[in-house]
Design a protein around this motif. Structure first.
Motif, PDB file in Angstrom:
ATOM      1  N   MET A 171      41.692  38.856  39.682  1.00 20.75           N
ATOM      2  CA  MET A 171      42.059  39.465  40.949  1.00 20.75           C
ATOM      3  C   MET A 171      43.110  40.538  40.688  1.00 20.75           C
ATOM      4  O   MET A 171      44.114  40.286  40.053  1.00 20.75           O
ATOM      5  N   SER A 172      42.855  41.730  41.189  1.00 19.07           N
ATOM      6  CA  SER A 172      43.848  42.791  41.077  1.00 19.07           C
ATOM      7  C   SER A 172      44.421  43.081  42.463  1.00 19.07           C
ATOM      8  O   SER A 172      43.716  42.978  43.476  1.00 19.07           O
ATOM      9  N   ILE A 173      45.684  43.437  42.477  1.00 22.19           N
ATOM     10  CA  ILE A 173      46.339  43.772  43.740  1.00 22.19           C
ATOM     11  C   ILE A 173      45.588  44.901  44.429  1.00 22.19           C
ATOM     12  O   ILE A 173      45.373  44.871  45.641  1.00 22.19           O
ATOM     13  N   GLU A 174      45.149  45.882  43.647  1.00 20.76           N
ATOM     14  CA  GLU A 174      44.462  47.041  44.214  1.00 20.76           C
ATOM     15  C   GLU A 174      43.159  46.646  44.908  1.00 20.76           C
ATOM     16  O   GLU A 174      42.848  47.146  45.988  1.00 20.76           O
ATOM     17  N   SER A 175      42.378  45.752  44.285  1.00 23.12           N
ATOM     18  CA  SER A 175      41.112  45.364  44.907  1.00 23.12           C
ATOM     19  C   SER A 175      41.347  44.560  46.182  1.00 23.12           C
ATOM     20  O   SER A 175      40.591  44.696  47.152  1.00 23.12           O
ATOM     21  N   VAL A 176      42.378  43.743  46.194  1.00 20.50           N
ATOM     22  CA  VAL A 176      42.689  42.977  47.412  1.00 20.50           C
ATOM     23  C   VAL A 176      43.170  43.907  48.516  1.00 20.50           C
ATOM     24  O   VAL A 176      42.719  43.806  49.663  1.00 20.50           O
ATOM     25  N   ILE A 177      44.049  44.845  48.175  1.00 19.92           N
ATOM     26  CA  ILE A 177      44.532  45.791  49.189  1.00 19.92           C
ATOM     27  C   ILE A 177      43.364  46.608  49.741  1.00 19.92           C
ATOM     28  O   ILE A 177      43.263  46.821  50.947  1.00 19.92           O
ATOM     29  N   SER A 178      42.471  47.020  48.873  1.00 24.60           N
ATOM     30  CA  SER A 178      41.291  47.769  49.319  1.00 24.60           C
ATOM     31  C   SER A 178      40.436  46.924  50.259  1.00 24.60           C
ATOM     32  O   SER A 178      39.972  47.404  51.296  1.00 24.60           O
TER      33      SER A 178
ATOM     34  N   GLN B 124      34.427  39.809  45.902  1.00 26.48           N
ATOM     35  CA  GLN B 124      34.808  40.523  44.673  1.00 26.48           C
ATOM     36  C   GLN B 124      36.321  40.621  44.532  1.00 26.48           C
ATOM     37  O   GLN B 124      36.844  40.603  43.421  1.00 26.48           O
ATOM     38  N   ALA B 125      37.011  40.700  45.655  1.00 25.95           N
ATOM     39  CA  ALA B 125      38.476  40.754  45.628  1.00 25.95           C
ATOM     40  C   ALA B 125      39.080  39.381  45.384  1.00 25.95           C
ATOM     41  O   ALA B 125      40.288  39.266  45.153  1.00 25.95           O
ATOM     42  N   GLY B 126      38.264  38.333  45.441  1.00 25.58           N
ATOM     43  CA  GLY B 126      38.753  36.980  45.203  1.00 25.58           C
ATOM     44  C   GLY B 126      39.319  36.301  46.430  1.00 25.58           C
ATOM     45  O   GLY B 126      39.963  35.256  46.316  1.00 25.58           O
ATOM     46  N   LEU B 127      39.085  36.864  47.603  1.00 27.22           N
ATOM     47  CA  LEU B 127      39.661  36.304  48.828  1.00 27.22           C
ATOM     48  C   LEU B 127      38.804  35.218  49.454  1.00 27.22           C
ATOM     49  O   LEU B 127      39.309  34.421  50.253  1.00 27.22           O
ATOM     50  N   VAL B 128      37.508  35.209  49.134  1.00 25.18           N
ATOM     51  CA  VAL B 128      36.614  34.166  49.640  1.00 25.18           C
ATOM     52  C   VAL B 128      35.755  33.639  48.500  1.00 25.18           C
ATOM     53  O   VAL B 128      35.583  34.289  47.465  1.00 25.18           O
ATOM     54  N   VAL B 129      35.231  32.455  48.727  1.00 29.17           N
ATOM     55  CA  VAL B 129      34.295  31.813  47.807  1.00 29.17           C
ATOM     56  C   VAL B 129      32.980  31.655  48.563  1.00 29.17           C
ATOM     57  O   VAL B 129      32.984  31.275  49.740  1.00 29.17           O
TER      58      VAL B 129
ATOM     59  N   ASP C 212      44.074  29.684  47.079  1.00 29.10           N
ATOM     60  CA  ASP C 212      44.874  29.870  45.857  1.00 29.10           C
ATOM     61  C   ASP C 212      45.022  31.352  45.526  1.00 29.10           C
ATOM     62  O   ASP C 212      46.115  31.818  45.186  1.00 29.10           O
ATOM     63  N   ASN C 213      43.931  32.100  45.607  1.00 32.64           N
ATOM     64  CA  ASN C 213      43.997  33.532  45.310  1.00 32.64           C
ATOM     65  C   ASN C 213      44.765  34.305  46.378  1.00 32.64           C
ATOM     66  O   ASN C 213      45.469  35.266  46.058  1.00 32.64           O
ATOM     67  N   ILE C 214      44.635  33.893  47.624  1.00 35.46           N
ATOM     68  CA  ILE C 214      45.395  34.550  48.690  1.00 35.46           C
ATOM     69  C   ILE C 214      46.891  34.362  48.442  1.00 35.46           C
ATOM     70  O   ILE C 214      47.673  35.303  48.522  1.00 35.46           O
ATOM     71  N   GLN C 215      47.282  33.142  48.086  1.00 32.40           N
ATOM     72  CA  GLN C 215      48.696  32.890  47.807  1.00 32.40           C
ATOM     73  C   GLN C 215      49.156  33.638  46.562  1.00 32.40           C
ATOM     74  O   GLN C 215      50.271  34.177  46.527  1.00 32.40           O
ATOM     75  N   ALA C 216      48.318  33.698  45.535  1.00 37.49           N
ATOM     76  CA  ALA C 216      48.665  34.439  44.319  1.00 37.49           C
ATOM     77  C   ALA C 216      48.876  35.922  44.630  1.00 37.49           C
ATOM     78  O   ALA C 216      49.804  36.551  44.110  1.00 37.49           O
ATOM     79  N   PHE C 217      48.040  36.481  45.478  1.00 35.50           N
ATOM     80  CA  PHE C 217      48.197  37.878  45.887  1.00 35.50           C
ATOM     81  C   PHE C 217      49.522  38.081  46.603  1.00 35.50           C
ATOM     82  O   PHE C 217      50.271  39.011  46.304  1.00 35.50           O
ATOM     83  N   ILE C 218      49.825  37.203  47.544  1.00 34.31           N
ATOM     84  CA  ILE C 218      51.084  37.305  48.288  1.00 34.31           C
ATOM     85  C   ILE C 218      52.268  37.227  47.327  1.00 34.31           C
ATOM     86  O   ILE C 218      53.219  38.005  47.428  1.00 34.31           O
ATOM     87  N   ASN C 219      52.203  36.312  46.377  1.00 34.81           N
ATOM     88  CA  ASN C 219      53.284  36.169  45.398  1.00 34.81           C
ATOM     89  C   ASN C 219      53.451  37.426  44.555  1.00 34.81           C
ATOM     90  O   ASN C 219      54.576  37.857  44.289  1.00 34.81           O
ATOM     91  N   GLU C 220      52.327  38.014  44.117  1.00 35.80           N
ATOM     92  CA  GLU C 220      52.391  39.233  43.298  1.00 35.80           C
ATOM     93  C   GLU C 220      52.962  40.408  44.072  1.00 35.80           C
ATOM     94  O   GLU C 220      53.782  41.163  43.553  1.00 35.80           O
TER      95      GLU C 220
END
Length: 102
Positions: A1-8, A66-71, A86-94
């Motif tokens: 998961m990259s911050i950029e892909s989640v923000i996008s 693809q951003a890792g926000l859903v399964v 887990d990935n949502i929290q990891a993104f918030i932490n980053e």
């Protein structure tokens, strides 16, 4: 998961709304009895609630996945989506670490 892909992925109001809806299955109609024990929400219910075409919702869900926000899980002919907490929290932490670091 990259911050950029989640923000996008989060740069679209409907994708953010879908993530919000997925917090609670009661935002959607009751599942078929044979799906009652499954995690997540059938993509057809997401499409119905959003009022958008199947292809648009499929694209949105693909971006979120693809951003890792859903399964996504296939069950027969249906695809069920749930949040990846887990990935949502990891993104918030980053983001917090990046923006708040000294």
């Amino acid at each position: 998961m990259s911050i950029e892909s989640v923000i996008s992925a989060l740069n679209n109001p409907m994708r953010r709304r879908i993530l919000d809806w997925l917090k609670d299955r009661s935002n959607f109609p009751a599942s078929l009895p044979e799906h009652a024990d499954l995690d997540g929400v059938c993509v057809a219910y997401i499409q119905e609630k959003a009022g958008l075409s199947q292809s648009t919702i499929s694209n949105y869900m693909s971006v979120l996945k693809q951003a890792g926000l859903v399964v996504a899980e296939r069950h027969g002919q249906w695809t069920f989506y749930r949040r990846n907490e887990d990935n949502i929290q990891a993104f918030i932490n980053e983001v917090e670490k990046e923006l708040l670091k000294p």
